[in-house]
Write an enzyme that holds these catalytic residues in place. Structure first.
Site, PDB file in Angstrom:
ATOM      1  N   LYS A 176      52.257  34.931  64.053  1.00 56.42           N
ATOM      2  CA  LYS A 176      52.609  33.725  65.059  1.00 56.42           C
ATOM      3  C   LYS A 176      54.323  33.592  65.356  1.00 56.42           C
ATOM      4  CE  LYS A 176      53.905  29.503  64.249  1.00 56.42           C
ATOM      5  NZ  LYS A 176      54.719  29.404  65.767  1.00 56.42           N
ATOM      6  N   GLY A 234      58.603  25.989  54.817  1.00 56.51           N
ATOM      7  CA  GLY A 234      58.430  26.853  53.777  1.00 56.51           C
ATOM      8  C   GLY A 234      57.679  26.164  52.567  1.00 56.51           C
ATOM      9  N   GLU A 252      61.093  32.927  53.203  1.00 62.14           N
ATOM     10  CA  GLU A 252      62.471  33.045  53.650  1.00 62.14           C
ATOM     11  C   GLU A 252      63.264  32.035  54.123  1.00 62.14           C
ATOM     12  OE1 GLU A 252      65.265  34.659  52.199  1.00 62.14           O
ATOM     13  OE2 GLU A 252      63.632  36.321  52.261  1.00 62.14           O
ATOM     14  N   CYS A 286      70.203  33.036  59.134  1.00 63.03           N
ATOM     15  CA  CYS A 286      69.908  32.251  57.611  1.00 63.03           C
ATOM     16  C   CYS A 286      71.118  32.824  56.785  1.00 63.03           C
ATOM     17  CB  CYS A 286      68.604  32.555  57.244  1.00 63.03           C
ATOM     18  SG  CYS A 286      68.229  34.416  57.022  1.00 63.03           S
ATOM     19  N   GLN A 333      68.386  22.044  68.574  1.00 67.81           N
ATOM     20  CA  GLN A 333      69.316  22.517  68.081  1.00 67.81           C
ATOM     21  C   GLN A 333      70.702  22.216  68.421  1.00 67.81           C
ATOM     22  OE1 GLN A 333      67.986  23.934  64.904  1.00 67.81           O
ATOM     23  NE2 GLN A 333      69.958  25.128  65.424  1.00 67.81           N
ATOM     24  N   GLU A 387      71.794  22.614  55.599  1.00 67.09           N
ATOM     25  CA  GLU A 387      71.831  23.438  56.591  1.00 67.09           C
ATOM     26  C   GLU A 387      72.040  23.173  57.901  1.00 67.09           C
ATOM     27  OE1 GLU A 387      68.559  26.078  57.390  1.00 67.09           O
ATOM     28  OE2 GLU A 387      69.710  27.914  57.265  1.00 67.09           O
TER      29      GLU A 387
HETATM   30  P1  ADP Z   1      63.423  26.197  62.489  1.00 72.93           P
HETATM   31  O1  ADP Z   1      63.949  25.086  62.147  1.00 72.93           O
HETATM   32  O2  ADP Z   1      64.210  27.562  62.365  1.00 72.93           O
HETATM   33  O3  ADP Z   1      62.701  26.498  64.016  1.00 72.93           O
HETATM   34  P2  ADP Z   1      60.929  26.003  61.216  1.00 72.93           P
HETATM   35  O4  ADP Z   1      60.525  26.083  59.877  1.00 72.93           O
HETATM   36  O5  ADP Z   1      60.525  24.711  62.005  1.00 72.93           O
HETATM   37  O6  ADP Z   1      62.388  26.652  61.572  1.00 72.93           O
HETATM   38  O7  ADP Z   1      60.180  27.091  62.254  1.00 72.93           O
HETATM   39  C1  ADP Z   1      59.758  28.443  61.721  1.00 72.93           C
HETATM   40  C2  ADP Z   1      58.312  28.818  62.292  1.00 72.93           C
HETATM   41  O8  ADP Z   1      57.497  28.073  61.417  1.00 72.93           O
HETATM   42  C3  ADP Z   1      58.250  28.782  63.789  1.00 72.93           C
HETATM   43  O9  ADP Z   1      57.368  29.851  64.101  1.00 72.93           O
HETATM   44  C4  ADP Z   1      57.402  27.426  63.457  1.00 72.93           C
HETATM   45  O10 ADP Z   1      56.561  27.439  64.778  1.00 72.93           O
HETATM   46  C5  ADP Z   1      56.707  27.573  62.251  1.00 72.93           C
HETATM   47  N1  ADP Z   1      55.960  26.297  61.860  1.00 72.93           N
HETATM   48  C6  ADP Z   1      56.800  25.150  62.032  1.00 72.93           C
HETATM   49  N2  ADP Z   1      55.793  24.143  61.376  1.00 72.93           N
HETATM   50  C7  ADP Z   1      54.638  24.825  60.966  1.00 72.93           C
HETATM   51  C8  ADP Z   1      53.550  24.429  60.206  1.00 72.93           C
HETATM   52  N3  ADP Z   1      53.372  23.370  59.922  1.00 72.93           N
HETATM   53  N4  ADP Z   1      52.556  25.506  60.007  1.00 72.93           N
HETATM   54  C9  ADP Z   1      52.717  26.937  60.393  1.00 72.93           C
HETATM   55  N5  ADP Z   1      53.927  27.178  60.795  1.00 72.93           N
HETATM   56  C10 ADP Z   1      54.948  26.238  61.203  1.00 72.93           C
END
Ligand code: ADP
Length: 488
Positions: A176, A234, A252, A286, A333, A387
């Site tokens: 994904k 995460g 990560e 990161c 962002q 962050e």
């Molecule tokens: P960033 O702030 O760097 O965009 P995110 O943690 O929001 O970080 O996104 C990192 C990845 O996790 C992306 O591929 C995002 O679509 C995915 N993501 C965000 N929310 C969820 C969720 N509830 N379940 C699974 N993946 C998610």
């Protein structure tokens, strides 16, 4: 002009979605440019992708690791052949400079090549047994279907870092990509389709993150999720993954990486290195340096060069070879970064470089921010704790090495940290006491090769490292076999 409609790779075919809903992929340097549209898959289609991976697992796991490695070697070569066109698409999709994008593609090839080599390495150990006549060994084997959830900042590289160890170990994958960078995932899918990887070994899914996340967390065929992204998401995925004992998760996550500068450092070189660590990719890494902790004695000399170098950074469209820093990735962002700068000021910091959005002329249609340095930041201030993931560097003063290390360690994160000093004892003290998974001395906090174990402590990561030999552990489980082979 009609936007190109991309699909997803599922069961070896490119498929669009029955939802007929599409998400545009936008160039952050010029938001008028749409690179293409990607389908929002339905839940049933995501389940089909998982099932196609589960089906493909049966044969893929039984190939020899040498045969699996052959696909990875071929993929590495194709990435090298296509490097320039893929790099240009990465720049257009995420905004980083073309030079940064070329490095990303080169390292992507390196990941596939490096992990391909493990196909010829031992897959377990032969162990002595206390019982005579018993032959005992361990066998590393794949865990099954793994979900890879990846971020936008290094869309190809972060995926390769997960995909290469997953595939060489015999797992099959549902990938994904981040909503901002589906085109990088498309290139990956194309490369693996062109090397004729068996259908279903890699499947890509685009659409609602939470829906896809739910399928990956709940589908019984998925045995692992490797995630790179925010600490918030995460941790939530980790909490939910805990409900199924067969599901392991590797995370990560964020960082608030610091460089500590002592009075005996070479200030000009330190400033150059810190500026590169802070502002490469617009600070959207990161491992980017987001705090400088500097002793009172060193402050004046360091800041002189640091501010001058920061102001010299040429911001622009990443496709221009002379650009040193591109735009940030999206409106969200941009707002977050500008909000953090305002907060830094409210908390008593002084902006000594940058501090605002760039909107004149060529910047008009993009998400450009001037590289920013905030001096006089309190170590407990929000801007020093949270962050930002953008081109903002906070400068914090300290009295000495010990207090400096306490400040370096004084956030919830623990990804990377560096020290600038000519003092060997101080370097060793730092390497032992800084709470970060990646430590460097007279080097930036960012920049780690494919064969070096990579991963943070505290809120930055999980127990499973990425990269290097350690990177295989997440994707394998160990079976111990004892055989009584005493002749009758
Ligand atoms: P960033 O702030 O760097 O965009 P995110 O943690 O929001 O970080 O996104 C990192 C990845 O996790 C992306 O591929 C995002 O679509 C995915 N993501 C965000 N929310 C969820 C969720 N509830 N379940 C699974 N993946 C998610």
């Amino acid at each position: 002009m009609q936007n190109r409609e991309y699909g997803n790779l599922v069961a070896g075919e490119i498929r669009t979605s029955a939802s007929r809903e599409n998400t545009p992929d936008i160039n952050p340097a010029d938001t008028r440019e749409v690179l293409g549209v990607f389908p929002s898959m339905t839940e049933d289609e995501v389940v089909e992708a998982v099932e196609s991976a589960a089906e493909a697992f049966r044969a893929w796991k039984d190939l020899t690791p040498i045969a699996r490695g052959a696909y990875l070697f071929q993929a590495a070569n194709l990435f090298r052949d296509r490097a320039e066109s893929i790099a240009r698409d990465i720049t257009r999709e995420v905004g980083k400079t073309i030079k940064e994008a070329r490095v990303e593609v080169a390292n992507t090839a390196n990941f596939f090549e490096y992990f391909a080599g493990f196909g010829r390495q031992p897959q377990g150990d032969h162990l002595p047994d206390e019982r005579s006549g018993v032959f005992t060994y361990t066998q590393r084997e794949p865990i099954g279907v793994v979900g890879l959830i990846t971020p936008w900042n290094d869309p190809l590289l972060t995926t390769a870092r997960k995909l290469a160890p997953a595939l060489i170990s015999g797992n099959t994958v549902v990938l994904k990509p981040a909503p901002d960078t589906p085109l990088a995932a498309w290139h990956l899918a194309e490369v693996f389709r062109d090397v004729e990887l068996p259908g279903g070994v890699i499947n890509t899914v685009t659409g609602s993150a939470s829906m896809i996340g739910n399928v990956l967390l709940e589908h019984p065929a998925v045995n692992g999720i490797s995630f790179t992204g925010s600490t918030r998401v995460g941790k939530e995925l980790t909490r939910r993954a805990g409900e199924r004992s067969e599901l392991r998760i590797q995370t990560e996550m964020g960082g608030k990486n610091a460089s500590l500068v002592l009075a005996d450092a070479d200030f000009a070189k330190s400033a150059d290195t810190i500026v590169a660590g802070a502002f490469a990719q617009g600070g959207q890494r990161c491992t980017a340096t987001s705090r400088v902790v500097v002793t009172e004695e060193a402050h004046g000399s360091l800041m002189e060069t640091l501010v001058a170098r920061t102001q010299d950074i040429r911001v622009g469209n990443g496709l221009d070879e002379s650009t040193a820093m591109g735009p940030v990735v999206n409106q969200g962002q941009l707002d977050r970064i500008l909000g953090a700068v305002e907060r830094g000021k409210d908390e008593g910091g002084t902006v000594v470089a940058g501090g605002s959005r760039l909107t004149e002329d060529a910047y008009e249609h993009g998400y450009f921010v001037a590289p920013t340095v905030i001096d006089g930041v309190d170590p407990e201030a929000g801007v020093a704790q949270e962050e930002i993931f953008g081109p903002v560097l906070s400068v914090i003063r300290t009295s000495d090495l010990e207090e400096g290390v306490r400040i370096v360690n004084g956030t919830g994160y623990g990804l990377s940290a560096s020290i600038f000093t000519e003092n060997l004892a101080a370097a060793h003290y730092f390497a032992r006491h800084a709470e970060a998974g990646n430590i460097s001395v007279n080097l930036p906090t960012a920049g780690w090769s494919v064969h070096l174990p990579f991963g943070g402590f505290k809120d930055s990561g999980s127990a499973f490292k990425e990269q290097g030999r350690e990177g295989l552990q997440f994707y394998t489980r160990v079976r111990t076999v004892a055989m009584n082979v005493t002749p009758r």
